[in-house]
Design a protein around this motif. Structure first.
Motif, mmCIF file in Angstrom:
data_model
loop_
_atom_site.group_PDB
_atom_site.id
_atom_site.type_symbol
_atom_site.label_atom_id
_atom_site.label_comp_id
_atom_site.label_asym_id
_atom_site.label_seq_id
_atom_site.Cartn_x
_atom_site.Cartn_y
_atom_site.Cartn_z
ATOM 1 N N LEU A 17 -14.720 -62.872 3.290
ATOM 2 C CA LEU A 17 -16.091 -62.651 2.858
ATOM 3 C C LEU A 17 -16.456 -63.543 1.675
ATOM 4 O O LEU A 17 -15.614 -63.810 0.814
ATOM 5 C CB LEU A 17 -16.266 -61.196 2.433
ATOM 6 N N CYS A 18 -17.714 -63.937 1.608
ATOM 7 C CA CYS A 18 -18.183 -64.667 0.432
ATOM 8 C C CYS A 18 -17.925 -63.839 -0.819
ATOM 9 O O CYS A 18 -17.367 -64.326 -1.801
ATOM 10 C CB CYS A 18 -19.665 -64.978 0.574
ATOM 11 N N VAL A 19 -18.311 -62.573 -0.762
ATOM 12 C CA VAL A 19 -18.172 -61.691 -1.926
ATOM 13 C C VAL A 19 -17.734 -60.312 -1.441
ATOM 14 O O VAL A 19 -18.036 -59.910 -0.312
ATOM 15 C CB VAL A 19 -19.510 -61.608 -2.712
ATOM 16 N N LEU A 20 -17.010 -59.596 -2.273
ATOM 17 C CA LEU A 20 -16.585 -58.242 -1.940
ATOM 18 C C LEU A 20 -17.794 -57.312 -1.963
ATOM 19 O O LEU A 20 -18.320 -57.010 -3.027
ATOM 20 C CB LEU A 20 -15.528 -57.772 -2.943
ATOM 21 N N GLU A 21 -18.234 -56.873 -0.790
ATOM 22 C CA GLU A 21 -19.391 -55.981 -0.699
ATOM 23 C C GLU A 21 -18.956 -54.517 -0.800
ATOM 24 O O GLU A 21 -19.636 -53.699 -1.415
ATOM 25 C CB GLU A 21 -20.133 -56.225 0.608
ATOM 26 N N SER A 48 -12.053 -63.685 -0.835
ATOM 27 C CA SER A 48 -13.293 -63.034 -1.231
ATOM 28 C C SER A 48 -13.406 -63.084 -2.747
ATOM 29 O O SER A 48 -12.401 -63.190 -3.452
ATOM 30 C CB SER A 48 -13.362 -61.589 -0.740
ATOM 31 N N SER A 49 -14.636 -63.007 -3.238
ATOM 32 C CA SER A 49 -14.897 -63.117 -4.669
ATOM 33 C C SER A 49 -15.261 -61.768 -5.263
ATOM 34 O O SER A 49 -16.012 -61.000 -4.660
ATOM 35 C CB SER A 49 -16.048 -64.103 -4.931
ATOM 36 N N PHE A 50 -14.738 -61.486 -6.449
ATOM 37 C CA PHE A 50 -15.118 -60.262 -7.158
ATOM 38 C C PHE A 50 -16.428 -60.437 -7.904
ATOM 39 O O PHE A 50 -17.089 -59.465 -8.277
ATOM 40 C CB PHE A 50 -14.006 -59.818 -8.113
ATOM 41 N N ASP A 51 -16.824 -61.684 -8.124
ATOM 42 C CA ASP A 51 -18.085 -61.973 -8.805
ATOM 43 C C ASP A 51 -18.578 -63.335 -8.350
ATOM 44 O O ASP A 51 -17.836 -64.321 -8.409
ATOM 45 C CB ASP A 51 -17.889 -61.966 -10.328
ATOM 46 N N LYS A 52 -19.807 -63.406 -7.887
ATOM 47 C CA LYS A 52 -20.456 -64.677 -7.581
ATOM 48 C C LYS A 52 -21.424 -64.980 -8.713
ATOM 49 O O LYS A 52 -22.559 -64.499 -8.742
ATOM 50 C CB LYS A 52 -21.191 -64.599 -6.241
ATOM 51 N N ALA A 53 -20.937 -65.768 -9.655
ATOM 52 C CA ALA A 53 -21.699 -65.986 -10.890
ATOM 53 C C ALA A 53 -22.783 -67.046 -10.752
ATOM 54 O O ALA A 53 -23.630 -67.176 -11.632
ATOM 55 C CB ALA A 53 -20.737 -66.385 -12.017
ATOM 56 N N ASN A 54 -22.785 -67.795 -9.656
ATOM 57 C CA ASN A 54 -23.738 -68.909 -9.547
ATOM 58 C C ASN A 54 -24.769 -68.653 -8.449
ATOM 59 O O ASN A 54 -25.062 -69.511 -7.626
ATOM 60 C CB ASN A 54 -22.998 -70.224 -9.263
ATOM 61 N N ARG A 55 -25.335 -67.435 -8.451
ATOM 62 C CA ARG A 55 -26.348 -67.096 -7.452
ATOM 63 C C ARG A 55 -27.661 -67.841 -7.721
ATOM 64 O O ARG A 55 -27.982 -68.182 -8.852
ATOM 65 C CB ARG A 55 -26.623 -65.586 -7.450
ATOM 66 N N THR A 56 -28.419 -68.069 -6.646
ATOM 67 C CA THR A 56 -29.710 -68.746 -6.773
ATOM 68 C C THR A 56 -30.671 -67.945 -7.641
ATOM 69 O O THR A 56 -31.367 -68.480 -8.502
ATOM 70 C CB THR A 56 -30.328 -68.970 -5.376
ATOM 71 N N SER A 57 -30.708 -66.626 -7.421
ATOM 72 C CA SER A 57 -31.622 -65.741 -8.142
ATOM 73 C C SER A 57 -30.840 -64.772 -9.017
ATOM 74 O O SER A 57 -29.718 -64.370 -8.677
ATOM 75 C CB SER A 57 -32.474 -64.955 -7.134
ATOM 76 N N LYS A 58 -31.457 -64.349 -10.115
ATOM 77 C CA LYS A 58 -30.818 -63.355 -10.982
ATOM 78 C C LYS A 58 -30.662 -62.020 -10.265
ATOM 79 O O LYS A 58 -29.855 -61.179 -10.679
ATOM 80 C CB LYS A 58 -31.629 -63.157 -12.264
ATOM 81 N N ARG A 62 -23.851 -59.836 -6.805
ATOM 82 C CA ARG A 62 -22.748 -60.598 -7.395
ATOM 83 C C ARG A 62 -21.368 -60.041 -7.068
ATOM 84 O O ARG A 62 -20.376 -60.753 -7.197
ATOM 85 C CB ARG A 62 -22.920 -60.676 -8.921
ATOM 86 N N GLY A 63 -21.257 -58.783 -6.698
ATOM 87 C CA GLY A 63 -19.953 -58.220 -6.397
ATOM 88 C C GLY A 63 -19.580 -57.096 -7.337
ATOM 89 O O GLY A 63 -20.334 -56.739 -8.246
ATOM 90 N N PRO A 64 -18.385 -56.514 -7.146
ATOM 91 C CA PRO A 64 -17.988 -55.330 -7.908
ATOM 92 C C PRO A 64 -17.477 -55.617 -9.309
ATOM 93 O O PRO A 64 -17.247 -54.690 -10.083
ATOM 94 C CB PRO A 64 -16.870 -54.740 -7.048
ATOM 95 N N GLY A 65 -17.262 -56.863 -9.648
ATOM 96 C CA GLY A 65 -16.735 -57.204 -10.967
ATOM 97 C C GLY A 65 -15.228 -57.361 -10.954
ATOM 98 O O GLY A 65 -14.542 -57.078 -9.960
ATOM 99 N N LEU A 66 -14.699 -57.817 -12.074
ATOM 100 C CA LEU A 66 -13.283 -58.201 -12.185
ATOM 101 C C LEU A 66 -12.331 -57.046 -11.901
ATOM 102 O O LEU A 66 -11.460 -57.145 -11.022
ATOM 103 C CB LEU A 66 -13.016 -58.771 -13.580
ATOM 104 N N GLU A 67 -12.468 -55.942 -12.616
ATOM 105 C CA GLU A 67 -11.482 -54.865 -12.515
ATOM 106 C C GLU A 67 -11.458 -54.229 -11.131
ATOM 107 O O GLU A 67 -10.402 -54.123 -10.491
ATOM 108 C CB GLU A 67 -11.764 -53.798 -13.575
ATOM 109 N N ASP A 235 -25.800 -61.773 9.455
ATOM 110 C CA ASP A 235 -27.225 -61.648 9.153
ATOM 111 C C ASP A 235 -27.512 -60.523 8.167
ATOM 112 O O ASP A 235 -28.612 -60.439 7.614
ATOM 113 C CB ASP A 235 -28.020 -61.430 10.443
ATOM 114 N N LYS A 236 -26.530 -59.641 7.950
ATOM 115 C CA LYS A 236 -26.685 -58.570 6.972
ATOM 116 C C LYS A 236 -25.810 -58.786 5.738
ATOM 117 O O LYS A 236 -25.745 -57.914 4.868
ATOM 118 C CB LYS A 236 -26.355 -57.222 7.617
ATOM 119 N N ALA A 237 -25.144 -59.928 5.659
ATOM 120 C CA ALA A 237 -24.273 -60.214 4.520
ATOM 121 C C ALA A 237 -25.087 -60.280 3.233
ATOM 122 O O ALA A 237 -26.242 -60.732 3.233
ATOM 123 C CB ALA A 237 -23.529 -61.522 4.737
ATOM 124 N N LEU A 238 -24.487 -59.839 2.139
ATOM 125 C CA LEU A 238 -25.173 -59.836 0.848
ATOM 126 C C LEU A 238 -25.069 -61.168 0.126
ATOM 127 O O LEU A 238 -25.668 -61.341 -0.935
ATOM 128 C CB LEU A 238 -24.602 -58.716 -0.029
#
Length: 267
Positions: A17-21, A48-58, A62-67, A235-238
């Motif tokens: 996954l791009c990010v952990l949903e 998979s990423s715990f944080d996607k910090a470089n999103r297009t929009s604020k 972004r994901g569940p975070g580090l911990e 198509d439903k990915a976050l």
């Protein structure tokens, strides 16, 4: 298994996954990746990423975070037996991420961040450095040198397309051979290479229909590994849905790639 040694001599796939949903979705995806790869005898790494910090929009997810994210990745690793790879965005994350991840990934936008690369390399984990969309392939000598000087030489370089005008990327397949000539195994990121950065205004678009074409071309060109973001319902990915490959179709795509890798090996 020595994952880095294996990566130099046999093909591998990074998929997930791009990010952990959610934990459940991530585990489902990891099991799908595991099955598709094991049927072909391919080495697979769950991404998979715990944080996607470089999103297009604020407002982008972004994901569940580090911990929490590292906790989920540790459980997925334990339940599936797959090695895992995840992004880091700041040097202070390196030690915590290294406790779980087998491979630490430097995002393309951060590939020139010296402190980040050094901190990640010093953990002793494999380091996957994505080539910035703004760099020529030979310019990856700098990031590679930084990692090699700080760590123990376990570095992959990843091609993920180059900026081509506005909201578009193009792949120069010469870059695969050029980066291999620098002395590191090279991965081709087939799904980010079809991304249309910012192409939907407040998010990125993509042309996932070209993922098989580009990945087959990269494998035919002799790339060491292939990176694929995959999702049960893109198509439903976050995050990065338009360029993610459907999980149900992963087995067929990997079968094609495995066949080409086998032909390369035979010759």
């Amino acid at each position: 298994m020595d994952l880095f040694a294996a990566s130099k001599n046999s093909p591998f796939v990074i998929a997930g996954l791009c990010v952990l949903e959610s934990f459940e979705l991530a585990l489902e995806t990891a099991r799908g990746v595991q099955q598709a790869a094991s049927d072909l005898g391919l080495t697979a790494i769950f991404k998979s990423s715990f944080d996607k910090a470089n999103r297009t929009s604020k407002d982008g997810f972004r994901g569940p975070g580090l911990e929490k994210g590292l906790d989920w990745l540790a459980k997925i690793k334990e339940e599936t037996g797959l090695p895992v790879i995840t992004d880091i965005h700041s040097p202070d994350q390196a030690e915590a991420v290294a406790e779980v991840a087998d491979v630490m990934q430097i995002p393309a936008f951060l590939c020139r961040q010296t402190d980040l690369i050094v901190a990640a390399a010093q953990t002793g984990r494999i380091l996957n450095i994505k080539k910035g969309q703004f760099l020529a392939p030979w310019d990856m000598q700098g990031p590679l040198d930084k990692a090699m000087s700080a760590g123990d030489g376990k570095v992959w370089l990843t091609e993920r397309g180059s900026t081509f005008g506005y909201n578009n990327l193009v792949v120069d397949f010469r870059s695969l051979a050029i980066m291999q000539s620098l002395g590191a195994p090279v991965v081709f990121d087939a799904t980010h290479s079809v991304q249309l950065p910012g192409g939907l205004g407040r998010s990125s678009g993509g042309n996932r229909e070209y993922v098989p074409l580009l990945s087959r071309a990269a494998v035919a060109a002799g790339v060491n590994g292939v990176f694929l973001e995959t999702h049960p319902d893109p198509d439903k990915a976050l995050c990065d849905g338009p360029n993610s490959w459907p999980l149900a179709e992963l087995s067929g795509l990997l079968g094609d790639l495995h066949a080409i890798w086998s032909l390369n090996h035979a010759h």
